[in-house]
Scaffold this motif. Structure first.
Motif, short mmCIF file in Angstrom:
data_model
loop_
_atom_site.label_atom_id
_atom_site.label_comp_id
_atom_site.label_asym_id
_atom_site.label_seq_id
_atom_site.Cartn_x
_atom_site.Cartn_y
_atom_site.Cartn_z
N LEU A 120 0.87 -3.50 -3.01
CA LEU A 120 1.31 -2.19 -3.45
C LEU A 120 0.74 -1.79 -4.81
O LEU A 120 0.38 -0.63 -5.01
N PRO A 121 0.66 -2.71 -5.78
CA PRO A 121 0.02 -2.31 -7.05
C PRO A 121 -1.42 -1.83 -6.87
O PRO A 121 -1.85 -0.88 -7.52
N MET A 122 -2.16 -2.46 -5.96
CA MET A 122 -3.54 -2.03 -5.73
C MET A 122 -3.59 -0.70 -5.00
O MET A 122 -4.47 0.13 -5.25
N CYS A 123 -2.63 -0.46 -4.11
CA CYS A 123 -2.53 0.86 -3.47
C CYS A 123 -2.33 1.94 -4.52
O CYS A 123 -2.97 3.00 -4.48
N LYS A 124 -1.44 1.66 -5.46
CA LYS A 124 -1.16 2.61 -6.55
C LYS A 124 -2.41 2.85 -7.39
O LYS A 124 -2.73 4.00 -7.75
N THR A 125 -3.15 1.79 -7.67
CA THR A 125 -4.37 1.91 -8.47
C THR A 125 -5.42 2.76 -7.74
O THR A 125 -6.04 3.64 -8.34
N TYR A 126 -5.61 2.50 -6.45
CA TYR A 126 -6.57 3.28 -5.67
C TYR A 126 -6.21 4.77 -5.67
O TYR A 126 -7.06 5.63 -5.88
N LEU A 127 -4.94 5.07 -5.43
CA LEU A 127 -4.52 6.47 -5.34
C LEU A 127 -4.66 7.19 -6.68
O LEU A 127 -5.16 8.31 -6.75
N GLU A 128 -4.22 6.54 -7.75
CA GLU A 128 -4.26 7.18 -9.06
C GLU A 128 -5.68 7.36 -9.57
O GLU A 128 -5.95 8.25 -10.37
#
Length: 394
Positions: free
Chosen positions: A352-360
């Motif tokens: 989930l942290p990497m998902c957040k990084t990709y989206l942002e």
């Protein structure tokens, strides 16, 4: 260390001795010579690391489109190499500024050596002649991708080993910057390689490098759900979990980078499927709602019936290295990042942290709302390039 080469002219021809290993040549240097080499390398790293880099955006991916002219190929190559040099040196600088007990960790030291090798690869490009040799540049960029295949895994292990003696906040801060710049490097290289392949007419005409003009969202969701269902069948020996997409009558298309959305949906589906299986509710459908209010915006809601998330877990789920998996099995599933295999990151708390990084990175967002005892809703906002940017001719 850099390979030391001697060259001379003999009878009008240029000769170079490459056979002797660099460590043998270094052993023949005096202390002053060795110190001067290392100092120059450090000065080079500091110089490139200090250069400001604009955030990666869709305008960058749209500035060159196939078919490319020779001049455009040259300019794209120059820009990509310069950005990679700066990003590589920023990572080296950040690693070298870690506390001593972190730098001497074997996994972190291996990561540092990997970035030094990447710097060597980039600096080995012969200016200006090799810039006009796309196959040579593509070979070096492919080498970079291969070298960094397990980079995140190695670094993650090192950071886990120093957690007890290094503040978690500083580890999280380091990872935030590291992964953003790491992702940027991967996207730059894969975009360059994709553009060069498309310039030969080898791929889908709807692609501009790694950017898909009209990605069928429902089709991608079905592909990912089938993949995660296969994983769950092998891992838990359960029936397949149905996925319902609303609206079902049309396939919404969106301009985005497909591997990024695929990775995000994979992580969200893995959590949702496993939560329902744990409660024996694998027969209940995962519900997906799609909304496209504008050409450059897409909203997704993923709803499961897996019993929700406890407040303690919800408060930590976007923290790096936090995971509800207490132990990773030896045959655990793998997940692909764009251009990279991270077979052993599953269970390390990077999903989930990497998902957040990709989206942002591209102006998107992810939110989670959970009702304990019932289920969880995941809200994803995707931002794409504007219609004007897509239609503009460069």
């Amino acid at each position: 260390m850099w390979k030391i080469m001697r060259s001379w002219k003999c009878g009008g021809m240029r000769w170079a001795h490459r056979q002797r290993p660099s460590h043998e040549l270094l052993s023949q240097l005096s202390f002053d010579q060795h110190y001067k080499i290392r100092s120059n390398i450090e000065l080079l790293i500091q110089d490139y690391a200090s250069k400001p880099i604009a955030p990666l955006n869709y305008e960058y991916f749209l500035q060159y489109r196939p078919p490319l002219t020779k001049k455009e190929e040259y300019m794209l190559t120059i820009k990509t190499i310069n950005l990679l040099l700066s990003l590589t040196c920023k990572r080296l600088n950040a690693i070298q500024r870690l506390p001593y007990n972190a730098v001497i960790n074997p996994h972190i030291e291996r990561t540092n050596s990997l970035y030094l090798k990447s710097l060597q690869t980039l600096l080995s490009i012969a200016y200006p002649y090799e810039l006009h040799n796309p196959p040579k540049i593509q070979a070096k960029f492919t080498e970079l991708l291969d070298d960094h295949e397990d980079a995140i895994v190695v670094l993650a292990k090192g950071l886990q080993e120093i957690q007890s003696c290094y503040p978690k906040f500083q580890i999280s801060q380091f990872l935030n910057f590291h992964l953003k710049e790491r992702i940027t490097m991967k996207l730059l290289v894969t975009h360059y390689l994709s553009l060069m392949a498309q310039n030969k007419g080898d791929t889908n005409k709807r692609m501009i490098g790694i950017l898909h003009r009209d990605l069928p969202i429902a089709q991608l969701i079905k592909h990912v759900s089938d993949y995660v269902n296969d994983i769950c069948f092998v891992k838990f020996n359960t029936q397949r979990t149905p996925v319902l997409i609303h609206p079902p009558s049309q396939d919404i298309t969106f301009t985005c980078i497909p591997p990024i959305l695929e990775y995000i949906m994979t992580e969200v589906f893995k959590n949702a499927f496993e939560a329902q299986i744990a409660l024996g509710k694998e027969h209940m459908p995962i519900e997906i709602n799609l909304l496209k209010p504008d050409d450059d915006e897409l909203y997704l809601r993923i709803r499961d019936h897996g019993g929700g998330i406890t407040p303690e877990v919800e408060a930590l789920m976007f923290n790096y290295s936090y995971s509800t998996h207490t132990q990773q099995s030896a045959d655990s599933e793998s997940t692909d990042l764009p251009g990279e295999q991270i077979n052993n990151v599953s269970g390390m708390g990077f999903g989930l942290p990497m998902c957040k990084t990709y989206l942002e990175l591209f102006g998107g967002k992810i939110d989670v709302q959970s009702l304990l005892g019932w289920g969880t809703d995941v809200y994803i906002k995707l931002k794409g390039p504007s219609k004007a940017a897509l239609l503009s001719k460069r």
